[in-house]
Design an enzyme around this catalytic site. Structure first.
Site, PDB file in Angstrom:
ATOM      1  N   ALA A  62       0.843  -1.201   0.000  1.00  0.00           N
ATOM      2  CA  ALA A  62       0.000   0.000   0.000  1.00  0.00           C
ATOM      3  C   ALA A  62       0.874   1.244   0.000  1.00  0.00           C
ATOM      4  O   ALA A  62       1.774   1.380   0.834  1.00  0.00           O
ATOM      5  CB  ALA A  62      -0.925   0.009   1.207  1.00  0.00           C
ATOM      6  N   LYS A  70       6.586   4.095  16.589  1.00  0.00           N
ATOM      7  CA  LYS A  70       6.815   4.476  17.989  1.00  0.00           C
ATOM      8  C   LYS A  70       5.805   5.487  18.495  1.00  0.00           C
ATOM      9  O   LYS A  70       5.383   5.437  19.646  1.00  0.00           O
ATOM     10  CB  LYS A  70       8.233   5.010  18.176  1.00  0.00           C
ATOM     11  CG  LYS A  70       8.584   6.150  17.238  1.00  0.00           C
ATOM     12  CD  LYS A  70      10.038   6.535  17.355  1.00  0.00           C
ATOM     13  CE  LYS A  70      10.438   7.492  16.244  1.00  0.00           C
ATOM     14  NZ  LYS A  70      10.510   6.837  14.926  1.00  0.00           N
ATOM     15  N   ASP A  78      10.711  12.407  19.676  1.00  0.00           N
ATOM     16  CA  ASP A  78      11.070  11.057  19.229  1.00  0.00           C
ATOM     17  C   ASP A  78      11.615  10.232  20.382  1.00  0.00           C
ATOM     18  O   ASP A  78      11.183   9.092  20.620  1.00  0.00           O
ATOM     19  CB  ASP A  78      12.097  11.151  18.098  1.00  0.00           C
ATOM     20  CG  ASP A  78      12.608   9.799  17.653  1.00  0.00           C
ATOM     21  OD1 ASP A  78      11.934   9.156  16.826  1.00  0.00           O
ATOM     22  OD2 ASP A  78      13.687   9.386  18.131  1.00  0.00           O
ATOM     23  N   LYS A  98      10.016   6.784  22.559  1.00  0.00           N
ATOM     24  CA  LYS A  98      10.787   5.564  22.805  1.00  0.00           C
ATOM     25  C   LYS A  98      10.917   5.296  24.306  1.00  0.00           C
ATOM     26  O   LYS A  98      10.861   4.141  24.750  1.00  0.00           O
ATOM     27  CB  LYS A  98      12.160   5.681  22.154  1.00  0.00           C
ATOM     28  CG  LYS A  98      12.085   5.755  20.633  1.00  0.00           C
ATOM     29  CD  LYS A  98      13.422   6.123  20.012  1.00  0.00           C
ATOM     30  CE  LYS A  98      13.315   6.241  18.504  1.00  0.00           C
ATOM     31  NZ  LYS A  98      14.579   6.700  17.875  1.00  0.00           N
TER      32      LYS A  98
END
Length: 429
Positions: free
Chosen positions: A45, A106, A202, A206
């Site tokens: 996709a 994430k 970011d 995590k």
């Protein structure tokens, strides 16, 4: 070996997805041997179907990700689109239609991991996400499986390659933040919009994932204290060097000393040059895991990039396919502990504070009194002065972060303090 192939749907064919497709094709025989059955890429996709994708059969390409995710013949869906929606709907739809899921997302796991785990459990499918944290570095699986019988007390590490590259350049060349960011962008380490990296989003996502696994507790992105590195200056880096330290953006997940709560935080910190994390250079990642039985473990390697991330995705694909083949199921969510997540103010840490002060008698005593009034003990003080200007660099002993923050606010209110030039935590000692 079973002759009917296990069918895989790939949602997204960017940097990571194209590497996944390439490796699946190039190493089809090896993957089949490791799994016990052939693995077939049954659909890909994408948003732009006209783009040439080397190694991907154009007949497999579709823009209808929703239809691909709910195909009844699909055994495993790999989601590398990213973001919250439509990824969440696609993943839950895949579970509902009998597929296990491998994801590198994430942001979604940190935002709404419990919903995904519940959907996987309800429909008897697997959810694997090794690639969501530190790319090729095996970290999620060791925490979920290898250390399932141990008690993890702390996870400390560098989990964002872009920010580590920037700070490494500032340390090694004396460059300012802007100059180092420009170099990271030119080399492809930083995105055109680097906000997610340099503001710590970011790394915080995590940290939420790692804390949840390590402490068997649901930790969301909103639970993670986050600070970026945009305010770090060349002077801060130089000050760290004078202390025998370097500056790193750290993700820190800790169990309280009494074991009754946990914390998760991301912020710049000074660490001693003797600490192994101080020697993590360029865009590499490294994570320390401290547990009762195993002691200190360190995981190190490339934490981003198409090929490293694809390596982690394919490792999860092999596990998910083996489970499908054998009628087995991998580990699900472990949130039995349900420990409360304490606010940053309760974290015990140390501060490095640089003050611009008037160069006259009594200033040091006034500053020391302010620290004492807030219950913060001073470890070291360094003073420099010339022509009526002076600088005080204070390093504290450990204290609750709230007490340290209130001390800084009180210092700002002193007539003799012209400004608080920088504040940074000290870790790793």
């Amino acid at each position: 070996m079973r002759t009917r192939p296990l069918k895989v749907a790939l949602l997204g064919c960017g940097v990571v997805g194209s590497e996944v497709a390439r490796i699946m094709t190039a190493h089809a025989d090896d993957l089949a041997a490791r799994i016990g059955a052939p693995v077939e890429l049954a659909g890909v996709a994408v948003r732009r179907p006209d783009r040439v994708r080397e190694g991907v059969d154009p007949a497999l390409v579709t823009t209808d990700a929703a239809a691909l995710a709910r195909r009844e013949d699909i055994d495993v869906v790999i989601e590398v689109i990213g973001g919250i929606e439509p990824a969440r709907k696609l993943i839950t739809s895949a579970f509902e239609h009998g597929a296990s899921v491998v994801t590198a997302n994430k942001a979604l796991l940190a935002e709404d991991g419990p919903t995904l785990h519940e959907a996987a459990e309800k429909h008897g499918n697997d959810l694997y996400y090794e690639a969501a944290v530190a790319a090729a570095i095996p970290l999620v699986r060791p925490l979920r499986e290898s250390m399932a019988g141990d008690k993890v007390n702390r996870v400390l590490g560098i989990v964002n390659g872009t920010t580590n590259f920037i700070l490494d350049r500032m340390d090694s060349s004396g460059a300012g933040y802007g100059e180092a960011l420009d170099e990271a962008t030119a080399l492809g380490y930083a995105e055109a919009d680097p906000t997610a990296d340099v503001e710590g989003f970011d790394a915080a996502a995590k940290a939420a994932i790692l804390a949840g696994i390590a402490f068997h507790t649901r930790v969301r992105l909103d639970d993670v204290h986050r600070e970026g590195l945009t305010e770090i200056s060349a002077a801060d880096i130089a000050s760290a060097k004078r202390m025998g330290c370097t500056v790193k953006l750290l993700a820190i997940c800790e169990r309280a000393a009494d074991g009754r709560s946990v914390t998760a935080r991301v912020h710049p910190a000074m660490i001693p040059l003797s600490h192994p994390l101080a020697n993590v250079r360029e865009a590499y990642n490294a994570v320390f895991v401290e547990s009762e039985a195993a002691g200190q473990l360190m995981f190190y390697g490339p934490g981003a990039g198409g090929a490293p991330t694809a390596s982690a995705v394919l490792g999860d694909l092999v596990a998910a396919c083996r489970n499908k083949l054998n009628g087995a199921k991998g580990p699900g969510e472990s949130a039995y502990a349900q420990l409360p997540v304490s606010p940053m103010g309760e974290v015990v840490t140390r501060y490095h504070i640089s003050l611009d002060v008037a160069d006259k008698p009594g200033v040091l005593a006034q500053v020391a009194t302010t620290f004492a009034e807030h219950g913060v003990s001073i470890d070291t003080v360094r003073q420099q002065g010339k022509d009526g200007d002076a600088w005080l660099v204070v390093v504290t002993h450990s204290a609750p972060d709230a007490a340290l923050s209130s001390t800084v606010e009180a210092l700002r209110g002193l007539d003799t303090v012209r400004g608080v030039a920088s504040i940074m935590r000290v870790e790793g000692e």
